[in-house]
Design an enzyme around this catalytic site. Structure first.
Site, short mmCIF file in Angstrom:
data_model
loop_
_atom_site.label_atom_id
_atom_site.label_comp_id
_atom_site.label_asym_id
_atom_site.label_seq_id
_atom_site.Cartn_x
_atom_site.Cartn_y
_atom_site.Cartn_z
N LYS A 59 -16.68 -5.61 11.62
CA LYS A 59 -16.43 -6.32 10.36
C LYS A 59 -14.93 -6.53 10.16
O LYS A 59 -14.48 -7.60 9.76
CB LYS A 59 -17.05 -5.54 9.18
CG LYS A 59 -18.57 -5.63 9.19
CD LYS A 59 -19.26 -4.59 8.30
CE LYS A 59 -20.78 -4.70 8.51
NZ LYS A 59 -21.54 -3.64 7.83
N GLN A 79 -20.62 1.28 3.79
CA GLN A 79 -21.44 1.27 5.00
C GLN A 79 -22.56 2.32 4.91
O GLN A 79 -22.31 3.48 4.61
CB GLN A 79 -20.55 1.55 6.23
CG GLN A 79 -21.26 1.43 7.56
CD GLN A 79 -21.78 0.02 7.84
OE1 GLN A 79 -21.08 -0.97 7.70
NE2 GLN A 79 -23.04 -0.08 8.24
N ASP A 101 -22.41 -7.12 -0.26
CA ASP A 101 -23.54 -6.70 0.57
C ASP A 101 -24.86 -7.04 -0.12
O ASP A 101 -25.93 -6.94 0.48
CB ASP A 101 -23.44 -5.18 0.83
CG ASP A 101 -23.90 -4.79 2.22
OD1 ASP A 101 -24.10 -5.70 3.04
OD2 ASP A 101 -24.07 -3.59 2.47
#
Ligand code: NAP
Length: 292
Positions: A49, A93, A116
């Site tokens: 990322k 994450q 997200d």
């Protein structure tokens, strides 16, 4: 059989985003990436990322709190980033170490920075066919792969294997949306589903997201189906330098000859997830820089 090349489609999106970001005046979009602990898959996802953000011209701020961070401390860190005008998007994450409640952490991210798309507000908007929020990255990537491969889901029977918040549920909602390219008829299966092969064999489009290596065999797939393999599984393999090989939830060698279109693992859905995260970050930036 034709392969859906996720690397190529993701590269096209990244090039589009790079061109868009180059035109932005002043500060570039900024994505905060929080990784707690050293889970090897998380380390590699966050690196990817970070690298993709740099390629596009998005600033990434990687934050690596101690694995011993408490939920309260993590909330405080998120609150700080929520209030920081130089941060457009925040990604925590997954997985987070126990006993941190992942869902509470996702909910703590301000909806306008939840790139997200896993918070209540953004997931709710998907259920309401409302485009103003952020669609979580893997489901958004799957829809984009299908659209860019010319697959119209209208009237098609789409079978989703897996009902997770991360993939199965949101992708099912997206397929159901009353929108061009969507309008599919959806069946969602999970570990308690009876007669699974009888259901998967009815699928015009089969989306496998269960995390079981090579679970979907040729006997479970209708000839001519479109097969999207979301799974990323590490299978021990002494012949590899890493000691493992990556494989999907679909037994590619036997299913691919049957399928009309199929995604490989790696190189299918995975690169799209990262590309959609970047797209969401640019969207978040634009939400707060309307007048610039
Ligand atoms: P998850 O949270 O573990 O959910 C797995 C789902 O599969 C659950 O709904 C589970 O059912 C169902 N399931 C498990 N075994 C099954 C079986 N034998 N038959 C039918 N259903 C079964 O996993 P996830 O986060 O959705 O991820 C799924 C896979 O996608 C993983 O391999 C993950 O690494 C991969 N993934 C890839 C990307 C990408 O970018 N390519 C992104 C996210 C995830 P229950 O609900 O009944 O337990």
């Amino acid at each position: 059989m034709k392969l859906i090349d996720g690397n190529k489609i993701a590269a096209d999106i990244i090039a589009e985003l790079k061109a868009d970001v180059a035109l932005l005046p002043g500060r570039k979009p900024c994505l905060a990436l929080i990784r707690v602990g050293d889970d090897p898959a998380s380390v590699s996802y966050v690196k990817k990322k970070e690298k993709t953000a740099a390629e596009i011209g998005i600033i990434s701020r990687v934050i690596l709190p101690s694995v011993a961070i408490t939920q309260t401390e993590l909330f405080a860190l998120i609150d700080q980033l929520n209030a920081d005008p130089d941060v457009d998007g925040i990604l925590v994450q997954s997985p987070l170490p126990q006993p941190i409640d992942e869902l509470q952490v996702f909910r703590r991210i301000a909806p306008c920075k939840d790139v997200d798309g896993l918070g209540t507000m953004n997931l709710g908007k998907v259920a309401q066919d409302d485009d103003s929020g952020f669609i979580s990255c893997t489901p958004a990537g799957i829809m984009e792969l299908l659209a860019r491969s010319g697959v119209d889901l209208k009237g098609r029977h789409v079978v989703v294997l897996g009902r997770s918040l991360l993939v199965g549920k949101p992708v099912a909602l997206l397929v159901l949306q009353k929108k061009t390219g969507a309008n599919g008829t959806v069946t969602v299966c999970h570990s308690q589903t009876a007669n699974l092969p009888a259901i998967t064999r009815q699928a015009d489009v089969l989306i496998a997201a269960i995390g079981r290596a090579e679970f979907v065999t040729a006997a479970m797939v209708k000839p001519g189906a479109v097969v999207i393999d979301v799974g990323i599984n590490r299978v021990p393999d002494a012949a590899k330098k890493t000691g493992y090989r990556l494989t999907g939830d679909v037994h590619f060698p036997t299913v691919a000859p049957l399928a009309r279109l199929i995604t490989p693992v790696p190189g299918g859905v995975g690169p799209m997830t990262v590309a959609m995260l970047m797209k969401n970050t640019l969207k978040a930036y634009r939400l707060t820089h309307r007048g610039d």
